[in-house]
Every structure is written in structure tokens, then in C-alpha cells.
Enzyme design. Structure first.
Site, PDB file in Angstrom:
ATOM      1  N   CYS A 114       0.823  -1.224   0.000  1.00  0.00           N
ATOM      2  CA  CYS A 114       0.000   0.000   0.000  1.00  0.00           C
ATOM      3  C   CYS A 114       0.854   1.270   0.000  1.00  0.00           C
ATOM      4  CB  CYS A 114      -0.952   0.006   1.184  1.00  0.00           C
ATOM      5  SG  CYS A 114      -2.156  -1.326   1.091  1.00  0.00           S
ATOM      6  N   HIS A 250      -3.280   7.684   1.735  1.00  0.00           N
ATOM      7  CA  HIS A 250      -3.693   6.339   1.310  1.00  0.00           C
ATOM      8  C   HIS A 250      -5.115   6.106   1.824  1.00  0.00           C
ATOM      9  CE1 HIS A 250      -3.912   2.171   0.551  1.00  0.00           C
ATOM     10  NE2 HIS A 250      -3.729   1.771   1.800  1.00  0.00           N
ATOM     11  N   ASN A 280     -10.060   0.240  -0.557  1.00  0.00           N
ATOM     12  CA  ASN A 280      -8.599   0.283  -0.470  1.00  0.00           C
ATOM     13  C   ASN A 280      -8.020  -0.328  -1.747  1.00  0.00           C
ATOM     14  OD1 ASN A 280      -5.899  -0.069   0.091  1.00  0.00           O
ATOM     15  ND2 ASN A 280      -6.217  -0.908   2.144  1.00  0.00           N
TER      16      ASN A 280
HETATM   17  O1  UT7 Z   1      -3.903  -0.551   3.322  1.00  0.00           O
HETATM   18  C1  UT7 Z   1      -3.086  -1.427   4.006  1.00  0.00           C
HETATM   19  C2  UT7 Z   1      -3.218  -1.250   5.437  1.00  0.00           C
HETATM   20  N1  UT7 Z   1      -4.467  -1.761   5.925  1.00  0.00           N
HETATM   21  C3  UT7 Z   1      -5.188  -0.992   6.698  1.00  0.00           C
HETATM   22  O2  UT7 Z   1      -4.866   0.135   6.926  1.00  0.00           O
HETATM   23  C4  UT7 Z   1      -6.365  -1.620   7.385  1.00  0.00           C
HETATM   24  C5  UT7 Z   1      -6.339  -1.219   8.821  1.00  0.00           C
HETATM   25  N2  UT7 Z   1      -7.412  -1.777   9.605  1.00  0.00           N
HETATM   26  C6  UT7 Z   1      -8.717  -1.423   9.471  1.00  0.00           C
HETATM   27  O3  UT7 Z   1      -9.072  -0.674   8.594  1.00  0.00           O
HETATM   28  C7  UT7 Z   1      -9.680  -1.921  10.504  1.00  0.00           C
HETATM   29  O4  UT7 Z   1      -8.965  -2.569  11.527  1.00  0.00           O
HETATM   30  C8  UT7 Z   1     -10.758  -2.895   9.942  1.00  0.00           C
HETATM   31  C9  UT7 Z   1     -11.760  -2.130   9.101  1.00  0.00           C
HETATM   32  C10 UT7 Z   1     -10.065  -3.973   9.119  1.00  0.00           C
HETATM   33  C11 UT7 Z   1     -11.519  -3.566  11.103  1.00  0.00           C
HETATM   34  O5  UT7 Z   1     -12.039  -2.586  11.974  1.00  0.00           O
HETATM   35  P1  UT7 Z   1     -11.848  -2.748  13.559  1.00  0.00           P
HETATM   36  O6  UT7 Z   1     -12.619  -1.677  14.190  1.00  0.00           O
HETATM   37  O7  UT7 Z   1     -10.370  -2.781  13.826  1.00  0.00           O
HETATM   38  O8  UT7 Z   1     -12.537  -4.136  13.864  1.00  0.00           O
HETATM   39  P2  UT7 Z   1     -11.899  -5.492  14.422  1.00  0.00           P
HETATM   40  O9  UT7 Z   1     -10.948  -6.100  13.448  1.00  0.00           O
HETATM   41  O10 UT7 Z   1     -11.381  -5.264  15.812  1.00  0.00           O
HETATM   42  O11 UT7 Z   1     -13.198  -6.392  14.489  1.00  0.00           O
HETATM   43  C12 UT7 Z   1     -14.305  -6.072  15.309  1.00  0.00           C
HETATM   44  C13 UT7 Z   1     -15.363  -7.136  15.096  1.00  0.00           C
HETATM   45  C14 UT7 Z   1     -14.838  -8.547  15.219  1.00  0.00           C
HETATM   46  O12 UT7 Z   1     -15.822  -9.325  15.882  1.00  0.00           O
HETATM   47  P3  UT7 Z   1     -15.640  -9.683  17.448  1.00  0.00           P
HETATM   48  O13 UT7 Z   1     -14.362 -10.457  17.518  1.00  0.00           O
HETATM   49  O14 UT7 Z   1     -15.596  -8.375  18.151  1.00  0.00           O
HETATM   50  O15 UT7 Z   1     -16.878 -10.494  17.716  1.00  0.00           O
HETATM   51  C15 UT7 Z   1     -14.755  -9.002  13.791  1.00  0.00           C
HETATM   52  O16 UT7 Z   1     -14.882 -10.410  13.646  1.00  0.00           O
HETATM   53  O17 UT7 Z   1     -15.933  -7.026  13.781  1.00  0.00           O
HETATM   54  C16 UT7 Z   1     -15.939  -8.315  13.170  1.00  0.00           C
HETATM   55  N3  UT7 Z   1     -15.857  -8.151  11.724  1.00  0.00           N
HETATM   56  C17 UT7 Z   1     -16.920  -7.933  10.950  1.00  0.00           C
HETATM   57  N4  UT7 Z   1     -18.236  -7.850  11.218  1.00  0.00           N
HETATM   58  C18 UT7 Z   1     -19.070  -7.625  10.206  1.00  0.00           C
HETATM   59  C19 UT7 Z   1     -14.731  -8.153  10.937  1.00  0.00           C
HETATM   60  N5  UT7 Z   1     -15.082  -7.955   9.663  1.00  0.00           N
HETATM   61  C20 UT7 Z   1     -16.433  -7.820   9.641  1.00  0.00           C
HETATM   62  C21 UT7 Z   1     -17.368  -7.598   8.618  1.00  0.00           C
HETATM   63  N6  UT7 Z   1     -18.674  -7.501   8.943  1.00  0.00           N
HETATM   64  N7  UT7 Z   1     -16.999  -7.454   7.309  1.00  0.00           N
END
Ligand code: UT7
Length: 323
Positions: A114, A250, A280
Site C-alpha cells: 500500500c 492512502h 482500499n
Molecule cells: O492498506 C493497508 C493497510 N491496511 C489498513 O490500513 C487496514 C487497517 N485496519 C482497518 O481498517 C480496521 O482494523 C478494519 C476495518 C479492518 C476492522 O475494523 P476494527 O474496528 O479494527 O474491527 P476489528 O478487526 O477489531 O473487528 C471487530 C469485530 C470482530 O468481531 P468480534 O471479535 O468483536 O466479535 C470481527 O470479527 O468485527 C468483526 N468483523 C466484521 N463484522 C461484520 C470483521 N469484519 C467484519 C465484517 N462484517 N466485514
């Protein structure tokens, strides 16, 4: 006098297939509301059967050349940022060279995931500053839809495909922050974090593999590292937050974009945001945002821009340029 790499043209290409968040609700345990509120993404473009990384890169490059009023053979080099080249080799950049009908110069890929476009800009700037090239096409192009695990809701809803391109040209500057062109760059990587974001395939597995990401761990690194690299590049350029017309970040997550802008002391009305429409697109996200931002009338000649990105590696960096 200082030789500056000045933007002479910009262009982009997006595949025609647009997928809204709601489409994922049919196959995954997810909702439009979750995707929007956690990432800011509303839709993304996915490559059709007619699109590859090199064909999208070529379309973006043609648009940038037209914008610059130049032909392919007016360019000395192509630097293409991608992690999803059509083949392991030759480089996607040499495929673009052939597709453009360019019969001279040289072309190569840069792979920094990225952060790829930041690395490509920095390389192109060095080619121009050292006199190895007078005009460089700098492209970011990706087909991340080819490396998605469509059963992994934590990744497959976040990424999209597309391409953007700049034509950089050597022009004399006074050596001050008032010059047009690239004023400063800052590159960083830390390979100890490879497990946070990687593809589980390649020549060692005989498969092209799927993207694996510990999103919340990447998130933890993002805001701090992005604000820090942006500040380093701004210090090198001799500019402050008050001088910045546009942050062109980004486009991975609106919450990262907002957090970084806040840490940099720049209000959101001076940030180009396209994540809602593109998702992204990895190395394509910054040139796409530059091109769309210019087309929207946000970015104008003479504006001071700060671009920053972080991704797999981890690799991250920033570029300060005057448009
Ligand atoms: O470009 C390269 C670099 N990449 C990035 O910059 C990405 C950086 N990270 C992010 O953008 C965020 O961390 C995400 C959007 C990927 C995730 O957001 P988050 O607020 O960090 O959520 P999380 O990973 O802590 O997940 C929270 C919950 C989890 O459930 P539990 O364990 O709390 O029950 C996940 O399983 O959300 C769940 N979850 C979803 N729920 C519904 C993960 N993906 C989904 C989904 N729909 N698509």
C-alpha cells in the site's frame, strides 16, 4: 538551481464493475452498516474479465499523457507500483511500455504494497534529480480482487481495483519550498511486522495466494506512523501544517485518515477522501485520489500536498509536493 520533479499530467482508470456493500450481505455475515461505520467504504470497483493490472495501468498512463500533452516516446522511464503484477515476471511496467507503444527508455515495478506509490514517487524523484531521466510516468495499479479470500469478511469487503498515473517532468526550481514539484520524501519499513499483512502464496508455494491481514493490529500502527512520516517529510521540505493545502492520504479507512489528519493538525476539509467510492486500492489509492481530487477541482496548480501511506511489510512513507 535545483532540479525538481514536477507534475505535468495526471489520469486514472477504474473498472466498470461497481460493487456496493449490500452485495456482500448475500454471501457473508456482514452488513452495509458495519462496513461503512468501521471503514468508511460504500462501494468499490472490481476488475472485469477485460482488466488486468497492466491494462488498467496503461489506461491510466494514457490519460496522464493526454493530460500532459505528451506521447509515450516523450517519456524516459516508467515506474509502476503494484503488488499484483499480471505475472511473476516480466514486470507489469514493461507490459505497459509495450501497450503504450513506447520504444525507448526503461521500465520497472516497485513493490511496497500500500506504500508502493510513495516508494515509486521517491524513486522517480531520484531518477530525475540525478539526471537519469527527464520525464517519468509514475503509476499505481492493482487488482486486489485476484488475491481476496471471498470467505474472509475481515478483508474481502475492504479492497478494490483501479489505477492512477502521474507524468513527472524535470524543471528548474529555486531550491525553496515555493518550488513546484517534489520537495521532500520519507521512506520507512520494518520487516518484523510481516505477519500483520501478507499474501500466503508466491513462488515458494506455487500458488498466487490470498491476502491475510490482522486489521486491528495494522490499525494500531497506522495513525502514529503516518503522522510521524508526514511530519518528517514536512520538516525536510521546510513547511508546516498551516502551509498544507491538501493531505492526499492512502485510502484504507476513513478512521485512519481522520486520526492522521488530526495528529497532523490539518482539518478534514483539507483532506482528499475517495475511500467511500474506491475502497482500499493499495498502491493505486493515492494516484487515484490525486486524479479524482484534481478533477473535482480540489487540487490546483501551486497547492502544497502531503501524501502518506502504510501497508504490508510494514512499509510506510510520505511525500511533500507542490502541484
Ligand atoms: O492498506 C493497508 C493497510 N491496511 C489498513 O490500513 C487496514 C487497517 N485496519 C482497518 O481498517 C480496521 O482494523 C478494519 C476495518 C479492518 C476492522 O475494523 P476494527 O474496528 O479494527 O474491527 P476489528 O478487526 O477489531 O473487528 C471487530 C469485530 C470482530 O468481531 P468480534 O471479535 O468483536 O466479535 C470481527 O470479527 O468485527 C468483526 N468483523 C466484521 N463484522 C461484520 C470483521 N469484519 C467484519 C465484517 N462484517 N466485514
Amino acid at each position: 538551481m535545483t532540479l525538481r520533479a514536477v507534475v505535468r499530467g495526471v489520469g486514472h482508470y477504474l473498472p466498470t464493475r461497481v460493487v456496493d456493500n449490500a452485495e456482500f450481505e448475500a454471501t457473508l455475515d456482514t452488513t452495509d452498516e458495519w462496513i461503512r461505520s468501521r471503514s468508511g467504504i460504500e462501494r468499490r470497483h472490481f476488475a472485469t474479465d477485460n482488466d488486468t493490472t497492466s491494462t488498467m495501468a496503461t489506461a491510466a498512463a494514457k490519460a496522464a499523457l493526454t493530460d500532459a500533452g505528451l506521447e509515450a516516446d516523450d517519456v524516459d522511464a516508467i515506474v509502476l507500483a503494484t503488488s499484483t503484477a499480471d505475472l511473476t515476471f516480466p514486470s507489469a511496467a514493461t507490459m505497459v511500455q509495450a501497450q503504450l507503444g513506447m520504444t525507448r527508455g526503461f521500465a520497472f515495478d516497485v513493490q511496497a504494497v500500500c506504500a508502493g506509490f510513495i516508494y515509486a514517487l521517491s524513486n522517480a524523484n531520484a531518477l530525475i534529480a540525478s539526471g537519469q531521466a527527464r520525464r517519468v510516468l509514475v503509476i499505481g495499479a492493482e487488482t486486489f480482487s485476484k488475491i481476496m479470500d471471498w470467505t474472509d469478511r475481515g478483508t474481502c469487503v475492504l479492497f478494490g481495483d483501479g489505477a492512477g498515473a502521474l507524468v513527472l517532468e524535470a524543471q528548474d526550481g529555486a531550491g525553496t519550498a515555493q518550488d513546484r514539484g517534489i520537495l521532500a520524501t520519507d521512506l520507512n519499513s520494518d520487516g518484523r511486522h510481516r505477519d500483520l499483512l501478507y499474501v500466503d502464496g508466491g513462488v515458494s508455494t506455487g500458488t498466487s495466494g490470498y491476502l491475510r491481514m490482522q486489521g486491528n493490529q495494522v490499525f494500531r500502527h497506522a495513525v502514529e506512523k503516518l503522522a510521524s512520516t508526514a511530519h518528517t517529510a514536512m520538516d525536510r521540505a521546510g513547511v508546516t501544517a498551516d502551509d498544507v493545502d491538501w493531505i492526499v492520504p492512502h485510502q484504507a479507512n476513513i478512521r485512519i485518515i481522520q486520526g492522521t489528519a488530526k495528529k497532523m493538525g490539518v482539518p478534514m476539509d483539507r483532506v482528499v477522501v475517495t475511500v467511500q467510492d474506491h475502497g482500499n486500492t493499495s498502491a493505486a489509492s493515492i494516484p487515484l485520489a490525486l486524479s479524482v481530487g484534481r478533477d473535482r477541482g480540489q487540487i490546483k496548480e501551486g497547492d502544497l500536498l502531503v501524501t502518506e501511506a502504510i501497508g504490508g511489510g510494514l512499509a510506510w512513507g510520505a511525500v511533500v509536493l507542490r502541484w
